[in-house]
Design an enzyme around this catalytic site. Structure first.
Site, PDB file in Angstrom:
ATOM      1  N   HIS A 112       0.852  -1.193   0.000  1.00 57.04           N
ATOM      2  CA  HIS A 112       0.000   0.000   0.000  1.00 57.04           C
ATOM      3  C   HIS A 112       0.886   1.241   0.000  1.00 57.04           C
ATOM      4  O   HIS A 112       2.114   1.132   0.012  1.00 57.04           O
ATOM      5  CB  HIS A 112      -1.017  -0.030   1.147  1.00 57.04           C
TER       6      HIS A 112
ATOM      7  N   HIS B  77       3.978   1.574   2.277  1.00 59.42           N
ATOM      8  CA  HIS B  77       5.195   0.863   1.864  1.00 59.42           C
ATOM      9  C   HIS B  77       5.893   1.623   0.737  1.00 59.42           C
ATOM     10  O   HIS B  77       7.123   1.724   0.702  1.00 59.42           O
ATOM     11  CB  HIS B  77       4.862  -0.541   1.369  1.00 59.42           C
TER      12      HIS B  77
ATOM     13  N   CYS C 199       3.729 -11.553  19.450  1.00 58.80           N
ATOM     14  CA  CYS C 199       2.736 -10.903  18.589  1.00 58.80           C
ATOM     15  C   CYS C 199       3.097 -11.210  17.140  1.00 58.80           C
ATOM     16  O   CYS C 199       4.147 -10.777  16.649  1.00 58.80           O
ATOM     17  CB  CYS C 199       2.709  -9.386  18.809  1.00 58.80           C
TER      18      CYS C 199
ATOM     19  N   CYS D 100       3.600  -8.113  14.832  1.00 55.68           N
ATOM     20  CA  CYS D 100       4.939  -7.484  14.937  1.00 55.68           C
ATOM     21  C   CYS D 100       6.042  -8.482  14.630  1.00 55.68           C
ATOM     22  O   CYS D 100       7.191  -8.094  14.462  1.00 55.68           O
ATOM     23  CB  CYS D 100       5.194  -6.959  16.349  1.00 55.68           C
TER      24      CYS D 100
ATOM     25  N   CYS E 171      -1.668  -5.936  21.753  1.00 57.89           N
ATOM     26  CA  CYS E 171      -0.590  -5.198  21.093  1.00 57.89           C
ATOM     27  C   CYS E 171      -1.183  -3.872  20.619  1.00 57.89           C
ATOM     28  O   CYS E 171      -2.191  -3.876  19.909  1.00 57.89           O
ATOM     29  CB  CYS E 171      -0.076  -6.006  19.903  1.00 57.89           C
TER      30      CYS E 171
ATOM     31  N   HIS F  43      -1.315  -3.776  16.632  1.00 59.46           N
ATOM     32  CA  HIS F  43      -2.191  -4.691  15.890  1.00 59.46           C
ATOM     33  C   HIS F  43      -3.533  -4.952  16.557  1.00 59.46           C
ATOM     34  O   HIS F  43      -4.381  -5.660  16.011  1.00 59.46           O
ATOM     35  CB  HIS F  43      -1.451  -6.006  15.586  1.00 59.46           C
TER      36      HIS F  43
ATOM     37  N   LYS G 253      -5.877   4.594  10.292  1.00 57.67           N
ATOM     38  CA  LYS G 253      -4.733   3.724  10.033  1.00 57.67           C
ATOM     39  C   LYS G 253      -4.973   2.973   8.712  1.00 57.67           C
ATOM     40  O   LYS G 253      -6.097   2.578   8.427  1.00 57.67           O
ATOM     41  CB  LYS G 253      -4.654   2.724  11.200  1.00 57.67           C
TER      42      LYS G 253
ATOM     43  N   LYS H 113      -6.033  -3.345   5.616  1.00 57.78           N
ATOM     44  CA  LYS H 113      -6.856  -4.090   4.674  1.00 57.78           C
ATOM     45  C   LYS H 113      -8.285  -4.178   5.183  1.00 57.78           C
ATOM     46  O   LYS H 113      -9.247  -3.999   4.433  1.00 57.78           O
ATOM     47  CB  LYS H 113      -6.277  -5.491   4.519  1.00 57.78           C
TER      48      LYS H 113
HETATM   49  N1  MSP Z   1       9.546  -7.209   7.339  1.00 59.02           N
HETATM   50  C1  MSP Z   1       9.703  -6.126   8.238  1.00 59.02           C
HETATM   51  C2  MSP Z   1      10.992  -5.388   7.990  1.00 59.02           C
HETATM   52  C3  MSP Z   1      12.229  -6.210   8.033  1.00 59.02           C
HETATM   53  S1  MSP Z   1      13.657  -5.275   7.644  1.00 59.02           S
HETATM   54  C4  MSP Z   1      14.935  -6.287   7.997  1.00 59.02           C
HETATM   55  C5  MSP Z   1       8.515  -5.158   8.093  1.00 59.02           C
HETATM   56  N2  MSP Z   1       7.818  -5.239   6.971  1.00 59.02           N
HETATM   57  S2  MSP Z   1       6.481  -4.408   6.639  1.00 59.02           S
HETATM   58  O1  MSP Z   1       6.073  -4.857   5.337  1.00 59.02           O
HETATM   59  O2  MSP Z   1       5.545  -4.589   7.691  1.00 59.02           O
HETATM   60  O3  MSP Z   1       6.845  -2.892   6.640  1.00 59.02           O
HETATM   61  C6  MSP Z   1       7.757  -2.363   5.727  1.00 59.02           C
HETATM   62  C7  MSP Z   1       7.893  -0.879   5.889  1.00 59.02           C
HETATM   63  O4  MSP Z   1       6.669  -0.209   5.560  1.00 59.02           O
HETATM   64  C8  MSP Z   1       8.229  -0.458   7.309  1.00 59.02           C
HETATM   65  O5  MSP Z   1       9.258   0.522   7.287  1.00 59.02           O
HETATM   66  C9  MSP Z   1       6.947   0.157   7.808  1.00 59.02           C
HETATM   67  O6  MSP Z   1       7.185   1.136   8.771  1.00 59.02           O
HETATM   68  C10 MSP Z   1       6.404   0.760   6.526  1.00 59.02           C
HETATM   69  N3  MSP Z   1       4.970   1.041   6.636  1.00 59.02           N
HETATM   70  C11 MSP Z   1       3.954   0.150   6.747  1.00 59.02           C
HETATM   71  N4  MSP Z   1       2.786   0.839   6.916  1.00 59.02           N
HETATM   72  C12 MSP Z   1       3.025   2.172   6.902  1.00 59.02           C
HETATM   73  C13 MSP Z   1       2.246   3.330   6.960  1.00 59.02           C
HETATM   74  N5  MSP Z   1       0.944   3.294   7.109  1.00 59.02           N
HETATM   75  N6  MSP Z   1       2.878   4.536   6.837  1.00 59.02           N
HETATM   76  C14 MSP Z   1       4.224   4.622   6.617  1.00 59.02           C
HETATM   77  N7  MSP Z   1       4.977   3.537   6.554  1.00 59.02           N
HETATM   78  C15 MSP Z   1       4.451   2.305   6.795  1.00 59.02           C
HETATM   79  O7  MSP Z   1       8.285  -4.378   8.993  1.00 59.02           O
END
Ligand code: MSP
Length: 487
Positions: free
Chosen positions: A18, A21, A126, A129, A143, A146, A284, A287
């Site tokens: 999304h 990311h 969790c 996380c 958590c 989540h 937030k 999905k």
């Molecule tokens: N797999 C772990 C990271 C391992 S690194 C060795 C992870 N993955 S994640 O897919 O959940 O998140 C990836 C990145 O996207 C993270 O930096 C996370 O902070 C970012 N974001 C996920 N949702 C977000 C928002 N709503 N806003 C901004 N960034 C966000 O964590």
């Protein structure tokens, strides 16, 4: 030539990408492109984190074998990042065999240092996380991120002596004020290390998915102990200059990872920069709320450059912020269509009208103050600041047109008119170069319309930043509007 190694976190494949990311990836991409422009040797790493329990749960839900599910989803992530113009040098998957080998080697090093022992873990986990949590991490038993109660776990695990690194970590942070940015996150980590750092379980018992723990078929490597190592296994060299991460994963990057590296006898990355979180219309992104905006669809609707501009300009990097379609459209219209697009069209139209469509003879000028400020901002991950510098330059150029009134000069002082138009055109060339790391497509279109030849675009950075590169006599090509009206 300097080197620059930048990373994004590797993404879990339990759901589609999304805009949150995409945000992390755009930030890293801008820096990678800027350093390439500077002539640095750049390595930009991104990829997918595939050995997590949450991926297993998602595969089960989808009714697919885990290996098939993660392969398909990883390909989806890779193609999304490609469509978003993310210019990574490697897309690592933690199921790649070189990564798996690298994790095993890494654990051997940590073991050799005497930092791994077997013990019993009784506590909470969790899955959201992918973290072992303590009572102090929970709010009303759930958590806080989540909103789910963690799972109770009682199993034999391997532990990493994280607590042993408390003083070393605190010293490193104190001696390297730029190690964790922004300051608010540094303070958070210092407090966490000071009060809560404990040894951590680095394996899970009886799992079928994940990397088998060296020397024990009953255990798999804890997903973070595996995922963090991607920065070494996926890189071309080590240490990295910059890990860009979201604020939710700083404990792993600013405490666990540096301790792991110290234990393995490896140098620490230069900096971890944590950005904030996006909400959508105040909610937030998730999905289940149905508001997980697909960045590719959005880029198709508004243009990739429009999306990149908005995300990096709207919210100071490091802060939380809200994303709304309304704000996106407003900024598109005011900053891009009416601001940048309009100015470029106006200048080109005047060169057509008053100079026969050719760049007039050189006039003095400078864009040096903008460059200086922009570079300081980018070196500090202040993307909104760097963009604001460029828009201030655009404002100055608008002001120059208002003051000089070229349509009047055409009658009263044609020589001055030609000087003003050169200054405007050359300044717009600077704007195009300044914007190249952010809005590559728009930048190229502007350079096309100014008739800048390919070989002139590839000049060394210092040349590109210098005044007067635009050659007099070059024929301009006025194209369609850079930012068409949104439908
Ligand atoms: N797999 C772990 C990271 C391992 S690194 C060795 C992870 N993955 S994640 O897919 O959940 O998140 C990836 C990145 O996207 C993270 O930096 C996370 O902070 C970012 N974001 C996920 N949702 C977000 C928002 N709503 N806003 C901004 N960034 C966000 O964590």
């Amino acid at each position: 030539m300097s080197k620059f190694y930048v990373t994004t976190p590797i993404y879990y494949v339990n759901a589609e990408p999304h805009i949150g990311h995409a945000y992390t990836a755009f930030a890293a991409d801008v820096l990678a492109r800027w350093h390439r422009l500077k002539g640095d040797e750049v390595f930009f790493l991104t990829g997918t984190d595939e050995n997590a329990s949450k991926n297993v749960e998602a595969a089960e839900k989808a009714g697919k074998p885990v290996a098939d599910y993660v392969r398909e989803m990883s390909a989806r992530w890779a193609s999304t990042l490609d469509s978003l113009g993310v210019s990574h040098d490697r897309f690592i998957r933690t199921t790649d065999s070189d990564h798996v080998r690298g994790v095993l080697d890494f654990i051997e090093k940590v073991k050799a240092g005497g930092d791994i022992y077997k013990g019993k873990y009784v506590g909470w986990y969790c899955t959201g996380c992918e973290a072992f949590v303590t009572e102090s991490d929970l709010a009303l038993g759930k958590c806080p991120i989540h909103q789910k109660p963690p799972k109770k776990i009682e199993e034999e695990n391997y532990f990493f002596k994280l607590s042993k690194y408390k003083k070393q970590l605190l010293d490193h942070i104190a001696n390297h004020p730029d190690f964790i940015k922004p300051v608010i996150r540094r303070n958070e980590i210092v407090s966490y290390i000071t009060h809560h750092l404990e040894d951590i379980s680095i394996s899970r018992q009886g799992r079928r998915w994940g990397i088998t723990f060296p020397g024990d078929d009953e255990q798999t490597v804890y997903v973070w102990f595996d995922a963090l190592v991607n920065y070494i296994t996926g890189g071309k060299w080590w240490p990295a200059d910059l890990h860009i991460v979201g604020k939710d994963i700083i404990k792993f990057h600013c405490a666990l990872w540096p301790a792991m590296l110290s234990s393995a006898g490896l140098p620490l990355p230069t900096q971890v920069f944590a950005h904030g979180f996006f909400t959508i219309d105040g909610k937030k992104i998730s999905k289940s709320l149905g508001n997980a905006v697909d960045p590719v669809e959005l880029a198709q609707a508004i243009g990739l450059d429009g999306l990149r501009y908005f995300l990096l300009r709207e919210i100071p990097f490091g802060n939380d912020g809200d994303f709304s379609l309304e704000r996106l459209k407003l900024r598109y219209q005011s900053d891009l269509a009416n601001g940048l697009g309009n100015l470029v069209q106006r200048v080109l139209a005047m060169i057509e009208k008053y100079c026969d469509g050719k760049i007039p003879e050189r006039a003095d000028g400078s864009a040096a103050p903008t460059w200086q400020s922009y570079e300081l901002k980018l070196a500090d991950c202040s993307f909104d600041g760097a963009l604001t510098d460029v828009w201030n330059l655009l404002k100055t150029l608008d002001g120059l047109i208002d003051r000089e009134q070229p349509w009047v000069l055409a009658k009263t002082d044609p020589e001055r008119l030609r000087r003003v138009l050169y200054t405007l055109a050359e300044s717009i060339r600077h704007v195009a170069v300044l914007l190249w790391p952010f809005l590559t497509e728009t930048s190229e279109k502007i350079l096309d319309s100014l008739g800048v030849l390919d070989e002139s675009r590839k000049k060394p950075y210092d040349k590109l930043k210098s005044w007067g590169l635009l050659a007099p006599g070059t024929r301009i090509k006025k194209g369609p509007p850079l930012f068409p009206r949104l439908t």
